[in-house]
Design a protein around this motif. Sequence first.
Motif, PDB file in Angstrom:
ATOM      1  N   GLY A  36     -54.505 -28.209  11.147  1.00  0.00           N
ATOM      2  CA  GLY A  36     -54.125 -28.575  10.005  1.00  0.00           C
ATOM      3  C   GLY A  36     -52.555 -28.032   9.440  1.00  0.00           C
ATOM      4  O   GLY A  36     -51.778 -28.604   9.250  1.00  0.00           O
ATOM      5  N   TYR A  37     -52.350 -26.768   9.965  1.00  0.00           N
ATOM      6  CA  TYR A  37     -51.183 -26.040   9.962  1.00  0.00           C
ATOM      7  C   TYR A  37     -50.113 -26.942  10.727  1.00  0.00           C
ATOM      8  O   TYR A  37     -49.060 -27.028  10.510  1.00  0.00           O
ATOM      9  CB  TYR A  37     -51.211 -24.543  10.402  1.00  0.00           C
ATOM     10  CG  TYR A  37     -51.828 -23.731   9.462  1.00  0.00           C
ATOM     11  CD1 TYR A  37     -52.231 -24.207   8.097  1.00  0.00           C
ATOM     12  CD2 TYR A  37     -52.477 -22.563  10.050  1.00  0.00           C
ATOM     13  CE1 TYR A  37     -53.167 -23.163   7.418  1.00  0.00           C
ATOM     14  CE2 TYR A  37     -53.220 -21.511   9.317  1.00  0.00           C
ATOM     15  CZ  TYR A  37     -53.572 -21.919   7.865  1.00  0.00           C
ATOM     16  OH  TYR A  37     -54.143 -21.206   7.007  1.00  0.00           O
ATOM     17  N   GLN A  43     -50.139 -25.258   4.731  1.00  0.00           N
ATOM     18  CA  GLN A  43     -49.435 -24.559   4.808  1.00  0.00           C
ATOM     19  C   GLN A  43     -49.952 -23.015   5.154  1.00  0.00           C
ATOM     20  O   GLN A  43     -50.989 -22.784   3.966  1.00  0.00           O
ATOM     21  CB  GLN A  43     -48.138 -24.254   4.103  1.00  0.00           C
ATOM     22  CG  GLN A  43     -47.257 -25.364   4.003  1.00  0.00           C
ATOM     23  CD  GLN A  43     -46.258 -25.614   2.855  1.00  0.00           C
ATOM     24  OE1 GLN A  43     -45.969 -24.590   2.254  1.00  0.00           O
ATOM     25  NE2 GLN A  43     -45.517 -26.559   3.038  1.00  0.00           N
ATOM     26  N   PRO A  44     -49.718 -22.246   5.912  1.00  0.00           N
ATOM     27  CA  PRO A  44     -50.625 -21.013   5.848  1.00  0.00           C
ATOM     28  C   PRO A  44     -50.315 -20.131   4.779  1.00  0.00           C
ATOM     29  O   PRO A  44     -48.963 -19.969   4.326  1.00  0.00           O
ATOM     30  CB  PRO A  44     -50.089 -20.446   7.273  1.00  0.00           C
ATOM     31  CG  PRO A  44     -48.989 -20.894   7.698  1.00  0.00           C
ATOM     32  CD  PRO A  44     -49.057 -22.330   6.856  1.00  0.00           C
ATOM     33  N   PRO A  45     -51.170 -19.302   4.330  1.00  0.00           N
ATOM     34  CA  PRO A  45     -50.731 -18.430   3.172  1.00  0.00           C
ATOM     35  C   PRO A  45     -50.082 -17.193   3.815  1.00  0.00           C
ATOM     36  O   PRO A  45     -50.001 -17.156   5.026  1.00  0.00           O
ATOM     37  CB  PRO A  45     -52.230 -17.975   2.646  1.00  0.00           C
ATOM     38  CG  PRO A  45     -53.134 -18.187   3.695  1.00  0.00           C
ATOM     39  CD  PRO A  45     -52.574 -19.308   4.477  1.00  0.00           C
ATOM     40  N   LEU A  46     -49.209 -16.381   3.065  1.00  0.00           N
ATOM     41  CA  LEU A  46     -48.504 -15.529   3.441  1.00  0.00           C
ATOM     42  C   LEU A  46     -49.074 -14.437   4.759  1.00  0.00           C
ATOM     43  O   LEU A  46     -48.395 -14.229   5.745  1.00  0.00           O
ATOM     44  CB  LEU A  46     -47.868 -14.644   2.561  1.00  0.00           C
ATOM     45  CG  LEU A  46     -46.815 -15.377   1.516  1.00  0.00           C
ATOM     46  CD1 LEU A  46     -46.334 -14.395   0.518  1.00  0.00           C
ATOM     47  CD2 LEU A  46     -45.488 -15.647   2.409  1.00  0.00           C
ATOM     48  N   ASP A  47     -50.426 -14.257   4.497  1.00  0.00           N
ATOM     49  CA  ASP A  47     -50.895 -13.195   5.338  1.00  0.00           C
ATOM     50  C   ASP A  47     -51.129 -13.749   6.708  1.00  0.00           C
ATOM     51  O   ASP A  47     -51.046 -13.198   7.689  1.00  0.00           O
ATOM     52  CB  ASP A  47     -52.376 -12.823   4.729  1.00  0.00           C
ATOM     53  CG  ASP A  47     -53.427 -13.554   4.645  1.00  0.00           C
ATOM     54  OD1 ASP A  47     -52.883 -14.831   4.115  1.00  0.00           O
ATOM     55  OD2 ASP A  47     -54.466 -13.340   4.626  1.00  0.00           O
ATOM     56  N   ILE A  48     -51.666 -15.057   6.654  1.00  0.00           N
ATOM     57  CA  ILE A  48     -51.606 -15.824   8.050  1.00  0.00           C
ATOM     58  C   ILE A  48     -50.405 -16.044   8.458  1.00  0.00           C
ATOM     59  O   ILE A  48     -50.099 -15.908   9.882  1.00  0.00           O
ATOM     60  CB  ILE A  48     -52.347 -17.052   7.700  1.00  0.00           C
ATOM     61  CG1 ILE A  48     -53.750 -16.678   7.353  1.00  0.00           C
ATOM     62  CG2 ILE A  48     -52.541 -17.827   9.053  1.00  0.00           C
ATOM     63  CD1 ILE A  48     -54.861 -16.013   8.039  1.00  0.00           C
ATOM     64  N   LEU A  49     -49.480 -16.261   7.805  1.00  0.00           N
ATOM     65  CA  LEU A  49     -47.910 -16.606   8.214  1.00  0.00           C
ATOM     66  C   LEU A  49     -47.557 -14.967   9.014  1.00  0.00           C
ATOM     67  O   LEU A  49     -47.188 -15.215  10.425  1.00  0.00           O
ATOM     68  CB  LEU A  49     -46.905 -16.759   7.349  1.00  0.00           C
ATOM     69  CG  LEU A  49     -45.559 -17.019   7.595  1.00  0.00           C
ATOM     70  CD1 LEU A  49     -45.481 -18.009   8.760  1.00  0.00           C
ATOM     71  CD2 LEU A  49     -44.697 -17.399   6.362  1.00  0.00           C
ATOM     72  N   LEU A  55     -48.565 -12.523  16.455  1.00  0.00           N
ATOM     73  CA  LEU A  55     -49.246 -13.129  17.514  1.00  0.00           C
ATOM     74  C   LEU A  55     -48.042 -14.034  18.475  1.00  0.00           C
ATOM     75  O   LEU A  55     -48.147 -13.773  19.600  1.00  0.00           O
ATOM     76  CB  LEU A  55     -50.154 -14.354  17.071  1.00  0.00           C
ATOM     77  CG  LEU A  55     -50.829 -15.094  18.152  1.00  0.00           C
ATOM     78  CD1 LEU A  55     -51.934 -14.129  18.918  1.00  0.00           C
ATOM     79  CD2 LEU A  55     -51.870 -16.233  17.721  1.00  0.00           C
ATOM     80  N   TYR A  56     -47.055 -14.534  17.823  1.00  0.00           N
ATOM     81  CA  TYR A  56     -46.152 -15.271  18.795  1.00  0.00           C
ATOM     82  C   TYR A  56     -45.193 -14.468  19.057  1.00  0.00           C
ATOM     83  O   TYR A  56     -44.197 -15.029  19.685  1.00  0.00           O
ATOM     84  CB  TYR A  56     -45.828 -16.648  17.932  1.00  0.00           C
ATOM     85  CG  TYR A  56     -47.062 -17.652  17.805  1.00  0.00           C
ATOM     86  CD1 TYR A  56     -48.017 -17.790  19.037  1.00  0.00           C
ATOM     87  CD2 TYR A  56     -47.117 -18.370  16.710  1.00  0.00           C
ATOM     88  CE1 TYR A  56     -48.903 -18.630  18.851  1.00  0.00           C
ATOM     89  CE2 TYR A  56     -48.237 -19.201  16.645  1.00  0.00           C
ATOM     90  CZ  TYR A  56     -49.151 -19.474  17.561  1.00  0.00           C
ATOM     91  OH  TYR A  56     -49.998 -20.180  17.245  1.00  0.00           O
ATOM     92  N   GLY A  57     -44.928 -13.224  18.465  1.00  0.00           N
ATOM     93  CA  GLY A  57     -43.680 -12.446  18.813  1.00  0.00           C
ATOM     94  C   GLY A  57     -42.387 -12.941  18.168  1.00  0.00           C
ATOM     95  O   GLY A  57     -41.431 -13.155  18.819  1.00  0.00           O
ATOM     96  N   CYS A  58     -42.455 -13.548  16.826  1.00  0.00           N
ATOM     97  CA  CYS A  58     -41.336 -14.169  16.300  1.00  0.00           C
ATOM     98  C   CYS A  58     -41.241 -13.480  15.059  1.00  0.00           C
ATOM     99  O   CYS A  58     -42.056 -13.068  14.335  1.00  0.00           O
ATOM    100  CB  CYS A  58     -41.170 -15.601  16.565  1.00  0.00           C
ATOM    101  SG  CYS A  58     -42.398 -16.516  15.704  1.00  0.00           S
ATOM    102  N   SER A  59     -40.129 -14.159  14.122  1.00  0.00           N
ATOM    103  CA  SER A  59     -40.158 -13.838  12.789  1.00  0.00           C
ATOM    104  C   SER A  59     -40.751 -15.025  12.061  1.00  0.00           C
ATOM    105  O   SER A  59     -40.930 -16.037  12.528  1.00  0.00           O
ATOM    106  CB  SER A  59     -38.806 -13.416  12.433  1.00  0.00           C
ATOM    107  OG  SER A  59     -37.866 -14.686  12.273  1.00  0.00           O
ATOM    108  N   ALA A  60     -41.328 -14.477  10.839  1.00  0.00           N
ATOM    109  CA  ALA A  60     -41.541 -15.653   9.947  1.00  0.00           C
ATOM    110  C   ALA A  60     -40.620 -16.421   9.540  1.00  0.00           C
ATOM    111  O   ALA A  60     -40.750 -17.766   9.203  1.00  0.00           O
ATOM    112  CB  ALA A  60     -42.317 -14.745   8.391  1.00  0.00           C
TER     113      ALA A  60
END
Length: 99
Positions: A36-37, A43-49, A55-60
């Motif tokens: 779905g995301y 859209q993912p909530p902030l905690d999941i973002l 996990l992906y090694g990048c910034s939000a």
Amino acid sequence: MIYELGKRLKELREAKHFSQGEVARRLGLTRATISGYECGNAQPPLDILAKLALLYGCSADYILGLEERRSVSLEGLTPRQQELAARMLALLQEFAQEE
């Protein structure tokens, strides 16, 4: 910007060679939620973002499309290697400003 969120999430997942199921398992979610995301249906909530960024090694900000650069992790490098990497990044930034 945010309309690219799903596209970026999919690209980041594929770059890590993770399946949607693997990402879901690591984050304690369902595969359907990850789908779905990525499809833009949710859209993912902030905690999941935040967890996705770790996990992906990048910034939000990168995930959200607010910036184009990915983060550079110096984790696991010796202090000397970190110093050299910082110097190299400074030189690249200087070179980019000259263009």
